[in-house]
Design a protein around this motif. Structure first.
Motif, PDB file in Angstrom:
ATOM      1  N   ALA A  28       0.849  -1.188   0.000  1.00 33.68           N
ATOM      2  CA  ALA A  28       0.000   0.000   0.000  1.00 33.68           C
ATOM      3  C   ALA A  28       0.887   1.241   0.000  1.00 33.68           C
ATOM      4  CB  ALA A  28      -0.898  -0.012   1.229  1.00 33.68           C
ATOM      5  N   ALA A  29       0.291   2.377  -0.314  1.00 33.62           N
ATOM      6  CA  ALA A  29       1.029   3.642  -0.292  1.00 33.62           C
ATOM      7  C   ALA A  29       1.563   3.884   1.106  1.00 33.62           C
ATOM      8  CB  ALA A  29       0.117   4.773  -0.715  1.00 33.62           C
ATOM      9  N   GLY A  30       2.769   4.416   1.180  1.00 31.15           N
ATOM     10  CA  GLY A  30       3.353   4.708   2.488  1.00 31.15           C
ATOM     11  C   GLY A  30       4.865   4.657   2.470  1.00 31.15           C
ATOM     12  N   THR A  31       5.430   4.743   3.659  1.00 33.03           N
ATOM     13  CA  THR A  31       6.872   4.726   3.851  1.00 33.03           C
ATOM     14  C   THR A  31       7.278   3.401   4.478  1.00 33.03           C
ATOM     15  OG1 THR A  31       6.852   7.113   4.188  1.00 33.03           O
ATOM     16  CG2 THR A  31       8.799   5.933   4.954  1.00 33.03           C
ATOM     17  N   TYR A  32       8.349   2.797   3.971  1.00 36.12           N
ATOM     18  CA  TYR A  32       8.807   1.491   4.440  1.00 36.12           C
ATOM     19  C   TYR A  32      10.310   1.497   4.637  1.00 36.12           C
ATOM     20  CZ  TYR A  32       4.248  -0.050   2.779  1.00 36.12           C
ATOM     21  OH  TYR A  32       2.907  -0.196   2.588  1.00 36.12           O
ATOM     22  N   ARG A  33      10.800   0.506   5.369  1.00 33.70           N
ATOM     23  CA  ARG A  33      12.226   0.280   5.548  1.00 33.70           C
ATOM     24  C   ARG A  33      12.544  -1.141   5.132  1.00 33.70           C
ATOM     25  NH1 ARG A  33      15.076   3.313  10.225  1.00 33.70           N
ATOM     26  NH2 ARG A  33      13.765   5.147  10.396  1.00 33.70           N
ATOM     27  N   ALA A  34      13.737  -1.317   4.570  1.00 37.72           N
ATOM     28  CA  ALA A  34      14.211  -2.648   4.222  1.00 37.72           C
ATOM     29  C   ALA A  34      15.646  -2.774   4.707  1.00 37.72           C
ATOM     30  CB  ALA A  34      14.155  -2.865   2.715  1.00 37.72           C
ATOM     31  N   SER A  35      15.981  -3.914   5.291  1.00 34.85           N
ATOM     32  CA  SER A  35      17.336  -4.149   5.788  1.00 34.85           C
ATOM     33  C   SER A  35      18.136  -4.932   4.762  1.00 34.85           C
ATOM     34  CB  SER A  35      17.292  -4.938   7.098  1.00 34.85           C
ATOM     35  OG  SER A  35      16.657  -4.191   8.092  1.00 34.85           O
ATOM     36  N   PHE A  36      19.408  -4.573   4.655  1.00 33.03           N
ATOM     37  CA  PHE A  36      20.312  -5.238   3.730  1.00 33.03           C
ATOM     38  C   PHE A  36      21.557  -5.649   4.495  1.00 33.03           C
ATOM     39  CE2 PHE A  36      23.904  -4.639   0.663  1.00 33.03           C
ATOM     40  CZ  PHE A  36      23.678  -5.791  -0.065  1.00 33.03           C
ATOM     41  N   ASP A  37      21.863  -6.947   4.516  1.00 32.09           N
ATOM     42  CA  ASP A  37      23.042  -7.469   5.200  1.00 32.09           C
ATOM     43  C   ASP A  37      24.132  -7.722   4.166  1.00 32.09           C
ATOM     44  OD1 ASP A  37      24.922  -8.684   6.791  1.00 32.09           O
ATOM     45  OD2 ASP A  37      23.748 -10.482   7.178  1.00 32.09           O
ATOM     46  N   GLY A  38      25.129  -6.861   4.147  1.00 36.88           N
ATOM     47  CA  GLY A  38      26.218  -6.990   3.190  1.00 36.88           C
ATOM     48  C   GLY A  38      27.462  -7.614   3.800  1.00 36.88           C
ATOM     49  N   SER A  39      27.318  -8.316   4.923  1.00 39.46           N
ATOM     50  CA  SER A  39      28.480  -8.868   5.619  1.00 39.46           C
ATOM     51  C   SER A  39      29.232  -9.917   4.797  1.00 39.46           C
ATOM     52  CB  SER A  39      28.067  -9.457   6.964  1.00 39.46           C
ATOM     53  OG  SER A  39      27.151 -10.512   6.785  1.00 39.46           O
ATOM     54  N   SER A  40      28.561 -10.577   3.882  1.00 42.17           N
ATOM     55  CA  SER A  40      29.222 -11.609   3.071  1.00 42.17           C
ATOM     56  C   SER A  40      29.770 -11.049   1.756  1.00 42.17           C
ATOM     57  CB  SER A  40      28.242 -12.743   2.767  1.00 42.17           C
ATOM     58  OG  SER A  40      27.179 -12.260   1.971  1.00 42.17           O
ATOM     59  N   LEU A  41      29.605  -9.747   1.541  1.00 41.51           N
ATOM     60  CA  LEU A  41      30.060  -9.110   0.298  1.00 41.51           C
ATOM     61  C   LEU A  41      31.355  -8.354   0.529  1.00 41.51           C
ATOM     62  CD1 LEU A  41      26.641  -7.624  -0.825  1.00 41.51           C
ATOM     63  CD2 LEU A  41      27.719  -9.722  -1.641  1.00 41.51           C
ATOM     64  N   SER A  42      32.084  -8.122  -0.535  1.00 39.08           N
ATOM     65  CA  SER A  42      33.305  -7.328  -0.433  1.00 39.08           C
ATOM     66  C   SER A  42      32.963  -5.843  -0.504  1.00 39.08           C
ATOM     67  CB  SER A  42      34.277  -7.706  -1.545  1.00 39.08           C
ATOM     68  OG  SER A  42      33.681  -7.477  -2.803  1.00 39.08           O
ATOM     69  N   SER A  43      33.883  -5.029  -0.005  1.00 46.88           N
ATOM     70  CA  SER A  43      33.700  -3.577  -0.084  1.00 46.88           C
ATOM     71  C   SER A  43      33.628  -3.163  -1.544  1.00 46.88           C
ATOM     72  CB  SER A  43      34.878  -2.866   0.581  1.00 46.88           C
ATOM     73  OG  SER A  43      34.909  -3.131   1.953  1.00 46.88           O
ATOM     74  N   GLY A  44      32.837  -2.152  -1.827  1.00 49.41           N
ATOM     75  CA  GLY A  44      32.736  -1.662  -3.194  1.00 49.41           C
ATOM     76  C   GLY A  44      31.429  -0.952  -3.453  1.00 49.41           C
ATOM     77  N   VAL A  45      31.167  -0.691  -4.711  1.00 47.86           N
ATOM     78  CA  VAL A  45      29.967   0.025  -5.140  1.00 47.86           C
ATOM     79  C   VAL A  45      28.910  -0.989  -5.560  1.00 47.86           C
ATOM     80  CG1 VAL A  45      29.025   1.664  -6.803  1.00 47.86           C
ATOM     81  CG2 VAL A  45      31.324   2.002  -5.892  1.00 47.86           C
ATOM     82  N   TYR A  46      27.701  -0.774  -5.083  1.00 49.47           N
ATOM     83  CA  TYR A  46      26.551  -1.600  -5.431  1.00 49.47           C
ATOM     84  C   TYR A  46      25.417  -0.668  -5.845  1.00 49.47           C
ATOM     85  CZ  TYR A  46      29.117  -5.383  -3.280  1.00 49.47           C
ATOM     86  OH  TYR A  46      30.084  -6.308  -3.000  1.00 49.47           O
ATOM     87  N   PHE A  47      24.463  -1.197  -6.574  1.00 49.95           N
ATOM     88  CA  PHE A  47      23.327  -0.415  -7.036  1.00 49.95           C
ATOM     89  C   PHE A  47      22.040  -1.046  -6.529  1.00 49.95           C
ATOM     90  CE2 PHE A  47      26.727   0.265 -10.028  1.00 49.95           C
ATOM     91  CZ  PHE A  47      26.716   1.640 -10.184  1.00 49.95           C
ATOM     92  N   TYR A  48      21.033  -0.213  -6.301  1.00 55.97           N
ATOM     93  CA  TYR A  48      19.708  -0.718  -5.945  1.00 55.97           C
ATOM     94  C   TYR A  48      18.697  -0.179  -6.945  1.00 55.97           C
ATOM     95  CZ  TYR A  48      18.877   3.884  -3.896  1.00 55.97           C
ATOM     96  OH  TYR A  48      18.728   5.233  -3.712  1.00 55.97           O
ATOM     97  N   SER A  49      17.653  -0.948  -7.131  1.00 57.86           N
ATOM     98  CA  SER A  49      16.559  -0.538  -8.001  1.00 57.86           C
ATOM     99  C   SER A  49      15.248  -0.761  -7.257  1.00 57.86           C
ATOM    100  CB  SER A  49      16.578  -1.350  -9.300  1.00 57.86           C
ATOM    101  OG  SER A  49      15.478  -0.991 -10.111  1.00 57.86           O
ATOM    102  N   LEU A  50      14.487   0.297  -7.090  1.00 60.64           N
ATOM    103  CA  LEU A  50      13.187   0.239  -6.438  1.00 60.64           C
ATOM    104  C   LEU A  50      12.135   0.538  -7.491  1.00 60.64           C
ATOM    105  CD1 LEU A  50      11.311   0.143  -3.956  1.00 60.64           C
ATOM    106  CD2 LEU A  50      11.747   2.582  -3.656  1.00 60.64           C
ATOM    107  N   SER A  51      11.276  -0.443  -7.762  1.00 62.25           N
ATOM    108  CA  SER A  51      10.192  -0.231  -8.724  1.00 62.25           C
ATOM    109  C   SER A  51       8.860  -0.461  -8.026  1.00 62.25           C
ATOM    110  CB  SER A  51      10.336  -1.166  -9.922  1.00 62.25           C
ATOM    111  OG  SER A  51      10.279  -2.514  -9.518  1.00 62.25           O
ATOM    112  N   SER A  52       7.928   0.435  -8.301  1.00 60.47           N
ATOM    113  CA  SER A  52       6.590   0.354  -7.735  1.00 60.47           C
ATOM    114  C   SER A  52       5.619   0.828  -8.804  1.00 60.47           C
ATOM    115  CB  SER A  52       6.484   1.217  -6.486  1.00 60.47           C
ATOM    116  OG  SER A  52       5.192   1.118  -5.934  1.00 60.47           O
TER     117      SER A  52
END
Length: 65
Positions: A28-52
């Motif tokens: 539904a319309a509104g504000t949300y939070r999502a958690s991302f655990d990057g502990s198994s990833l190496s340091s660097g640049v990543y991208f996110y895509s949010l589609s609604s």
């Protein structure tokens, strides 16, 4: 999220490989939070895509360990 729609939040690496699917459901319309655990990833640049519905937002994240 501006209005009720199917929402998808995905994290990609620099090569465009999907790293994590954080959200993939109707929301539904509104504000949300999502958690991302990057502990198994190496340091660097990543991208996110949010589609609604027809709206898509892409951004860059920097993971520093």
């Amino acid at each position: 999220i501006p209005k009720h729609a199917h929402t998808k939040l995905v994290v990609y690496d620099m090569l465009g490989k999907e790293i994590a699917l954080l959200v993939d459901k109707q929301q539904a319309a509104g504000t949300y939070r999502a958690s991302f655990d990057g502990s198994s990833l190496s340091s660097g640049v990543y991208f996110y895509s949010l589609s609604s519905g027809k709206d898509v937002v892409t951004g860059k994240m920097l993971l520093i360990k």
